[in-house]
Write a protein that holds these residues in place. Structure first.
Motif, PDB file in Angstrom:
ATOM      1  N   LEU A 151       0.840  -1.183   0.000  1.00 62.69           N
ATOM      2  CA  LEU A 151       0.000   0.000   0.000  1.00 62.69           C
ATOM      3  C   LEU A 151       0.882   1.242   0.000  1.00 62.69           C
ATOM      4  O   LEU A 151       1.852   1.317   0.760  1.00 62.69           O
ATOM      5  CB  LEU A 151      -0.888  -0.014   1.253  1.00 62.69           C
ATOM      6  N   ALA A 152       0.563   2.185  -0.866  1.00 64.44           N
ATOM      7  CA  ALA A 152       1.274   3.477  -0.879  1.00 64.44           C
ATOM      8  C   ALA A 152       0.449   4.487  -0.097  1.00 64.44           C
ATOM      9  O   ALA A 152      -0.683   4.799  -0.473  1.00 64.44           O
ATOM     10  CB  ALA A 152       1.477   3.948  -2.306  1.00 64.44           C
ATOM     11  N   LEU A 153       1.010   4.964   1.003  1.00 67.01           N
ATOM     12  CA  LEU A 153       0.362   5.975   1.837  1.00 67.01           C
ATOM     13  C   LEU A 153       1.102   7.309   1.679  1.00 67.01           C
ATOM     14  O   LEU A 153       2.263   7.322   1.246  1.00 67.01           O
ATOM     15  CB  LEU A 153       0.391   5.551   3.307  1.00 67.01           C
ATOM     16  N   PRO A 154       0.468   8.417   2.050  1.00 69.46           N
ATOM     17  CA  PRO A 154       1.173   9.705   1.985  1.00 69.46           C
ATOM     18  C   PRO A 154       2.498   9.693   2.747  1.00 69.46           C
ATOM     19  O   PRO A 154       3.459  10.350   2.340  1.00 69.46           O
ATOM     20  CB  PRO A 154       0.164  10.682   2.605  1.00 69.46           C
ATOM     21  N   GLN A 155       2.561   8.920   3.839  1.00 72.49           N
ATOM     22  CA  GLN A 155       3.789   8.882   4.641  1.00 72.49           C
ATOM     23  C   GLN A 155       4.770   7.804   4.195  1.00 72.49           C
ATOM     24  O   GLN A 155       5.834   7.650   4.788  1.00 72.49           O
ATOM     25  CB  GLN A 155       3.452   8.694   6.125  1.00 72.49           C
ATOM     26  N   GLY A 156       4.418   7.031   3.153  1.00 70.20           N
ATOM     27  CA  GLY A 156       5.347   6.019   2.660  1.00 70.20           C
ATOM     28  C   GLY A 156       4.679   4.672   2.411  1.00 70.20           C
ATOM     29  O   GLY A 156       3.450   4.539   2.417  1.00 70.20           O
ATOM     30  N   ARG A 157       5.497   3.645   2.212  1.00 72.25           N
ATOM     31  CA  ARG A 157       5.007   2.303   1.914  1.00 72.25           C
ATOM     32  C   ARG A 157       4.460   1.644   3.178  1.00 72.25           C
ATOM     33  O   ARG A 157       4.920   1.918   4.287  1.00 72.25           O
ATOM     34  CB  ARG A 157       6.127   1.437   1.335  1.00 72.25           C
ATOM     35  N   ALA A 158       3.498   0.743   2.973  1.00 73.96           N
ATOM     36  CA  ALA A 158       2.901   0.017   4.093  1.00 73.96           C
ATOM     37  C   ALA A 158       2.375  -1.313   3.576  1.00 73.96           C
ATOM     38  O   ALA A 158       2.353  -1.572   2.361  1.00 73.96           O
ATOM     39  CB  ALA A 158       1.779   0.830   4.735  1.00 73.96           C
ATOM     40  N   ALA A 159       1.964  -2.178   4.494  1.00 74.17           N
ATOM     41  CA  ALA A 159       1.384  -3.471   4.142  1.00 74.17           C
ATOM     42  C   ALA A 159      -0.055  -3.517   4.635  1.00 74.17           C
ATOM     43  O   ALA A 159      -0.323  -3.308   5.826  1.00 74.17           O
ATOM     44  CB  ALA A 159       2.189  -4.611   4.757  1.00 74.17           C
ATOM     45  N   LEU A 160      -0.977  -3.768   3.726  1.00 71.05           N
ATOM     46  CA  LEU A 160      -2.398  -3.896   4.037  1.00 71.05           C
ATOM     47  C   LEU A 160      -2.734  -5.364   4.198  1.00 71.05           C
ATOM     48  O   LEU A 160      -2.427  -6.180   3.331  1.00 71.05           O
ATOM     49  CB  LEU A 160      -3.232  -3.280   2.907  1.00 71.05           C
ATOM     50  N   ARG A 161      -3.375  -5.709   5.306  1.00 66.47           N
ATOM     51  CA  ARG A 161      -3.787  -7.096   5.541  1.00 66.47           C
ATOM     52  C   ARG A 161      -5.310  -7.187   5.559  1.00 66.47           C
ATOM     53  O   ARG A 161      -5.972  -6.487   6.326  1.00 66.47           O
ATOM     54  CB  ARG A 161      -3.231  -7.611   6.870  1.00 66.47           C
ATOM     55  N   LEU A 162      -5.850  -8.037   4.700  1.00 67.48           N
ATOM     56  CA  LEU A 162      -7.257  -8.402   4.758  1.00 67.48           C
ATOM     57  C   LEU A 162      -7.309  -9.739   5.474  1.00 67.48           C
ATOM     58  O   LEU A 162      -6.827 -10.754   4.967  1.00 67.48           O
ATOM     59  CB  LEU A 162      -7.848  -8.519   3.351  1.00 67.48           C
TER      60      LEU A 162
END
Length: 216
Positions: free
Chosen positions: A29-40
């Motif tokens: 996931l690309a967030l305004p503050q940087g990369r992240a990991a989205l978990r469903l």
């Protein structure tokens, strides 16, 4: 709109790619503050309170200086969120590096390299246990209990493995004997109960320039 797209929008981010389709569906996931990991999260496996407890623990370990992902709350709310489909979603900070290996695939490097890697991993797990034992857990903290009843009781957490419909009579007998053996040994054990990772697969240990990070 897919579940992943809905979740990404709730965090104000953009989907980049699918990372894993296993128990949990994981996306970059690309967030305004940087990369992240989205978990469903796998439907029906963990409750919202159990997922919150895991994320609380991760945040506490981060505060103690340990290398685990940082939970990220959505801009308007707390984690985890419930999507319109009812599925739960959470987001954690991005971890650089690569998994130390993959199940069923021999580890790279020499025996000396592998021993050094697992020595470092054992030391890290020890640090996690010491930091965890010093925590005061919230009253509403809840996680699955991998003790005697959860492993080999009448209703274990992952089901009555000895009653699997694909078992032949001989395999059924072997698993029943193993269950009885383990039940007797666990009944004799009075170890303290504490929080553990409980899913320390090679894919859940990342290495980056000899530094290890635990995920999941």
């Amino acid at each position: 709109m897919t579940e992943a797209e809905e979740a990404a929008a709730r965090w104000g981010g953009t989907l980049v790619r699918v990372l894993r389709l296993r128990e949990n569906e994981v996306h970059e996931l690309a967030l305004p503050q940087g990369r992240a990991a989205l978990r469903l999260h796998r439907v029906g496996y963990q409750t919202a309170q159990s997922i919150w407890s895991e994320l609380w623990w991760c945040a506490a370990l981060c505060d103690a200086g340990l290398p685990v992902p940082v939970p990220i709350a959505p801009p308007n709310g707390s984690y985890p969120i419930r999507l319109s489909t009812g599925r739960l979603a959470s987001v954690v900070s991005w971890v650089d590096g690569e998994p130390i290996g993959e199940g069923g695939v021999p580890l790279p490097g020499t025996a000396r390299d592998q021993a050094a890697l697992y020595f470092s991993l054992g030391r890290l797990i020890g640090q996690v246990h010491r930091a965890t034992d010093a925590l005061v857990l919230p009253q509403d903290f809840t996680r699955p209990s991998w003790e005697r009843e959860g492993l080999v009781g009448e209703t274990p957490l992952w089901g009555r493995f000895w009653d699997h419909p694909s078992l032949c009579a001989a395999d059924h007998a072997v698993l029943c004997a193993a269950r009885s053996f383990l039940d007797e040994r666990l009944a004799e054990t009075a170890s303290p109960i504490g929080l553990i990772h409980a899913d320390l697969l090679r894919e859940n240990v990342f290495v980056n320039d000899h530094s290890l990070t635990l995920i999941d």
